[in-house]
Enzyme design. Structure first.
Site, mmCIF file in Angstrom:
data_model
loop_
_atom_site.group_PDB
_atom_site.id
_atom_site.type_symbol
_atom_site.label_atom_id
_atom_site.label_comp_id
_atom_site.label_asym_id
_atom_site.label_seq_id
_atom_site.Cartn_x
_atom_site.Cartn_y
_atom_site.Cartn_z
ATOM 1 N N CYS A 23 9.797 -3.244 -6.513
ATOM 2 C CA CYS A 23 10.132 -1.822 -6.687
ATOM 3 C C CYS A 23 10.428 -1.490 -8.144
ATOM 4 C CB CYS A 23 11.319 -1.462 -5.808
ATOM 5 S SG CYS A 23 11.825 0.250 -6.016
ATOM 6 N N CYS A 72 7.755 1.153 -7.074
ATOM 7 C CA CYS A 72 8.296 2.526 -6.984
ATOM 8 C C CYS A 72 8.696 3.121 -8.328
ATOM 9 C CB CYS A 72 9.537 2.576 -6.100
ATOM 10 S SG CYS A 72 9.687 1.308 -4.879
ATOM 11 N N LYS A 101 5.846 3.510 -10.983
ATOM 12 C CA LYS A 101 4.894 4.450 -10.365
ATOM 13 C C LYS A 101 5.406 5.877 -10.445
ATOM 14 C CE LYS A 101 5.542 5.867 -6.667
ATOM 15 N NZ LYS A 101 5.398 5.200 -5.385
ATOM 16 N N TYR A 151 -0.906 4.300 0.753
ATOM 17 C CA TYR A 151 0.064 4.822 -0.209
ATOM 18 C C TYR A 151 -0.428 4.661 -1.644
ATOM 19 C CZ TYR A 151 4.026 4.895 3.130
ATOM 20 O OH TYR A 151 4.877 5.163 4.151
ATOM 21 N N GLU A 205 -1.588 7.577 -4.268
ATOM 22 C CA GLU A 205 -0.683 7.860 -5.391
ATOM 23 C C GLU A 205 -1.413 7.654 -6.721
ATOM 24 O OE1 GLU A 205 2.827 5.512 -4.575
ATOM 25 O OE2 GLU A 205 3.585 7.014 -3.171
ATOM 26 N N HIS A 239 17.152 31.666 -0.378
ATOM 27 C CA HIS A 239 15.993 32.402 -0.863
ATOM 28 C C HIS A 239 16.073 32.666 -2.363
ATOM 29 C CE1 HIS A 239 12.574 35.056 -0.380
ATOM 30 N NE2 HIS A 239 13.192 35.956 -1.126
ATOM 31 N N GLU A 265 13.303 26.903 2.400
ATOM 32 C CA GLU A 265 13.738 27.900 3.394
ATOM 33 C C GLU A 265 12.732 28.005 4.541
ATOM 34 O OE1 GLU A 265 13.787 32.090 2.224
ATOM 35 O OE2 GLU A 265 12.436 31.625 0.579
HETATM 36 P P1 NDP Z 1 -1.226 0.680 2.940
HETATM 37 O O1 NDP Z 1 -0.866 -0.126 4.113
HETATM 38 O O2 NDP Z 1 -0.547 1.973 2.701
HETATM 39 O O3 NDP Z 1 -2.789 0.999 3.006
HETATM 40 C C1 NDP Z 1 -3.718 -0.027 3.025
HETATM 41 C C2 NDP Z 1 -5.089 0.572 2.996
HETATM 42 O O4 NDP Z 1 -6.024 -0.480 2.795
HETATM 43 C C3 NDP Z 1 -5.471 1.263 4.292
HETATM 44 O O5 NDP Z 1 -6.292 2.372 3.983
HETATM 45 C C4 NDP Z 1 -6.257 0.197 5.021
HETATM 46 O O6 NDP Z 1 -7.227 0.717 5.867
HETATM 47 C C5 NDP Z 1 -6.950 -0.517 3.880
HETATM 48 N N1 NDP Z 1 -7.229 -1.911 4.162
HETATM 49 C C6 NDP Z 1 -6.448 -2.817 4.767
HETATM 50 N N2 NDP Z 1 -7.049 -4.014 4.830
HETATM 51 C C7 NDP Z 1 -8.252 -3.864 4.251
HETATM 52 C C8 NDP Z 1 -9.364 -4.726 4.044
HETATM 53 N N3 NDP Z 1 -9.310 -5.988 4.417
HETATM 54 N N4 NDP Z 1 -10.442 -4.214 3.417
HETATM 55 C C9 NDP Z 1 -10.483 -2.924 3.024
HETATM 56 N N5 NDP Z 1 -9.465 -2.059 3.212
HETATM 57 C C10 NDP Z 1 -8.374 -2.529 3.815
HETATM 58 O O7 NDP Z 1 -1.101 -0.318 1.689
HETATM 59 P P2 NDP Z 1 -0.929 -0.106 0.125
HETATM 60 O O8 NDP Z 1 -1.562 -1.291 -0.486
HETATM 61 O O9 NDP Z 1 -1.351 1.245 -0.302
HETATM 62 O O10 NDP Z 1 0.655 -0.213 -0.053
HETATM 63 C C11 NDP Z 1 1.334 -1.366 0.420
HETATM 64 C C12 NDP Z 1 2.659 -1.005 1.014
HETATM 65 O O11 NDP Z 1 3.564 -0.703 -0.021
HETATM 66 C C13 NDP Z 1 2.636 0.247 1.894
HETATM 67 O O12 NDP Z 1 2.347 -0.064 3.218
HETATM 68 C C14 NDP Z 1 4.018 0.789 1.738
HETATM 69 O O13 NDP Z 1 4.830 0.239 2.724
HETATM 70 C C15 NDP Z 1 4.440 0.308 0.364
HETATM 71 N N6 NDP Z 1 4.367 1.428 -0.596
HETATM 72 C C16 NDP Z 1 5.178 2.495 -0.394
HETATM 73 C C17 NDP Z 1 5.135 3.563 -1.252
HETATM 74 C C18 NDP Z 1 6.026 4.726 -1.011
HETATM 75 O O14 NDP Z 1 6.992 4.584 -0.263
HETATM 76 N N7 NDP Z 1 5.757 5.902 -1.589
HETATM 77 C C19 NDP Z 1 4.235 3.589 -2.408
HETATM 78 C C20 NDP Z 1 3.404 2.418 -2.504
HETATM 79 C C21 NDP Z 1 3.484 1.388 -1.631
HETATM 80 P P3 NDP Z 1 -6.931 0.996 7.417
HETATM 81 O O15 NDP Z 1 -6.202 2.297 7.497
HETATM 82 O O16 NDP Z 1 -8.283 1.030 8.015
HETATM 83 O O17 NDP Z 1 -6.109 -0.160 7.905
#
Ligand code: NDP
Length: 448
Positions: A43, A48, A51, A178, A182, A437, A442
């Site tokens: 983080c 976080c 970012k 995510y 982002e 307001h 709101e």
């Molecule tokens: P996410 O789980 O958010 O998203 C992963 C993405 O990668 C999905 O679109 C998924 O597709 C795809 N995916 C998964 N496996 C494969 C694969 N083998 N080949 C191709 N695509 C794949 O992960 P992130 O990496 O974006 O972030 C990791 C974690 O970090 C998040 O889950 C979150 O918990 C945390 N995070 C939180 C943030 C916040 O709170 N604002 C910001 C950044 C990270 P599908 O949907 O088909 O599974």
């Protein structure tokens, strides 16, 4: 005095590990923590915090543009990646120092080295030193998952993205979660050409469908390109250093950087967990009970390494609950219901509770209220970007069971509104609150 070197040895000084260490120490435990990289964890060091600073930096692109409509004479501005990157990294250094100080102030001994488990109550440092502890807490977090395909070594992950030497003119981002959304917003605002490539046809799985669709529409309007159902085939590095990305069913894409954001895998490899009998699940996460205890009674785990909810505040809660329960005589169990979350996309999303689809499945009879509006600031700026707020209500009880928002400052507003949802308040309670307001928030008390 116990026969152990420490009452608690923590492996990993990220959000969960640091909180557990200092709270256990404040309860009187003799605590040590080992960190092989930098104190602060994902983080603070490569997640976080940096970012969010990039998100702020990126938003100036729109603010500077819109400022003209508010009467400001803004000369042509240009963006300097090196300045922002270095300032962000300097802030990360400062925070790392503060985290180290906090541990020192609590008399937690910090070993800046890798530690592995050598027995149920024994750890081994990288130099071979063995130390004993009555309890061990594994808080090693997660690591970006990079799917295997030819040329995947040319891609970067969220680990490297904060250190880019130059701002890529063209970025391909693999994943639709995510990090993908982002960073798509961040790079797009900085002027890079961004293409999100997703293996499926859904971005941000788990978020409410209407909110996801709104982000998709706005992102496309801002110029972000999306390729769906397009798994990666290969990346080739060309002589001039650029990259050619081959996707199933699509024309090749030329890029200057490829960012893989395909989820994060629990960091459990090579720590010695299996050797002492700690059970892992099918994703490699440490299986723990509600007290964060693993299948080996002296070994506990908190945070992303347990793959419950991969969010910093959740890891912090788990670390606190562990320390209070085990060393503070205050048994505490983390409540995972109604955990709010946010996506710091452009514009951002905030959500708590059930989506419309979940609520329909679980509750049957629901009422859905929406407000689809243009923020006052966007109207004057001539920015045709609409916010969407959505409230899901249990028809039988009038209780608000979900709030989903996309629009300026949505996470800031949602955090406060999440208290009401967590407290089980009803739609009538929201309606009884007088609107503040003029504000965007709101809308939450004016939903009809
Ligand atoms: P996410 O789980 O958010 O998203 C992963 C993405 O990668 C999905 O679109 C998924 O597709 C795809 N995916 C998964 N496996 C494969 C694969 N083998 N080949 C191709 N695509 C794949 O992960 P992130 O990496 O974006 O972030 C990791 C974690 O970090 C998040 O889950 C979150 O918990 C945390 N995070 C939180 C943030 C916040 O709170 N604002 C910001 C950044 C990270 P599908 O949907 O088909 O599974």
């Amino acid at each position: 005095m116990s026969d152990f070197d420490y009452d608690l040895f923590v492996i990993g000084a990220g959000s969960g590990g640091v909180r557990a260490s200092r709270i256990a120490a404040s309860h009187g435990a003799r605590v040590a923590v080992a960190e092989e990289y930098r104190v602060g964890g994902t983080c603070v060091i490569r997640g976080c915090v940096p970012k969010k600073l990039l998100v702020y930096g990126a938003h100036f692109a729109e603010d500077l543009h819109d400022a003209r409509k508010f009467g400001w004479d803004v000369p042509e501005c240009s963006f300097n990646w090196d300045v922002l990157r270095d300032n962000v990294l300097a802030e990360v250094d400062r925070l790392e120092g503060l985290y180290g100080q906090t541990l020192g102030n609590h008399k937690v001994e910090v070993f800046k080295t890798r530690a592995t488990i050598a027995g149920p109550q024994k750890v081994r440092l990288a130099d071979g030193t063995e130390l004993t502890a009555e309890r061990i807490l594994v808080a090693t977090g997660g690591w970006p998952h990079v799917p295997e395909f030819p040329g995947s070594e040319h891609a970067i992950t969220s680990n490297e993205v904060f250190h880019l030497e130059t701002l890529p003119k063209r970025v391909v981002i693999a994943g639709g979660g995510y990090i993908a959304n982002e960073f798509a917003g961040i790079f797009n605002e900085f002027g890079s050409k961004v293409t999100i490539v997703n293996r499926g046809d859904t971005i941000l799985r788990g978020y409410d469908e209407q909110i996801r669709d709104r982000l998709l529409q706005i992102s496309m309007t801002k110029g972000i390109e999306f390729k769906f159902n397009a798994p990666f085939q290969s990346i080739t590095k060309n002589d001039d250093g650029t990259l050619t990305v081959m996707l199933e069913g699509c024309d090749p894409i030329q890029a200057d950087a490829v960012l893989v954001a395909a989820g994060r895998t629990p960091n459990t490899k090579g720590i010695g967990l299996e050797d002492v009998g700690v059970e892992l699940d099918e994703h490699g996460a440490i299986k723990v009970d509600e007290t964060n205890q693993s299948s080996v009674p002296s070994i506990y785990a908190v945070g992303d390494v347990t793959n419950r909810i991969q969010l910093t505040p959740v890891a912090i809660r788990e670390g606190q609950a562990f320390a209070d329960s085990v060393f503070g005589g205050k048994p505490t169990v983390v409540d995972y219901k109604n955990v709010p979350s946010a996506v710091f996309s452009h514009p951002p999303i905030g959500a708590v509770g059930m989506t419309e689809a979940e609520a329909r499945n679980k509750l049957g009879s629901i009422r859905v209220y929406t407000s689809d509006f243009r923020a006052m600031k966007n109207v004057l700026a001539g920015r045709n970007e609409r916010a969407l707020y959505k409230m899901i209500v249990n028809a039988a009880t009038d209780q608000v069971v979900g709030l989903h928002m996309i629009g300026p400052d949505a996470p800031e507003i949602l955090q406060a509104a999440a208290i009401a949802v967590k407290a089980g308040l009803t739609k009538a309670d929201f309606d009884a609150t007088v609107a503040l307001h003029p504000s965007m928030a709101e809308e939450l008390v004016l939903l009809k």
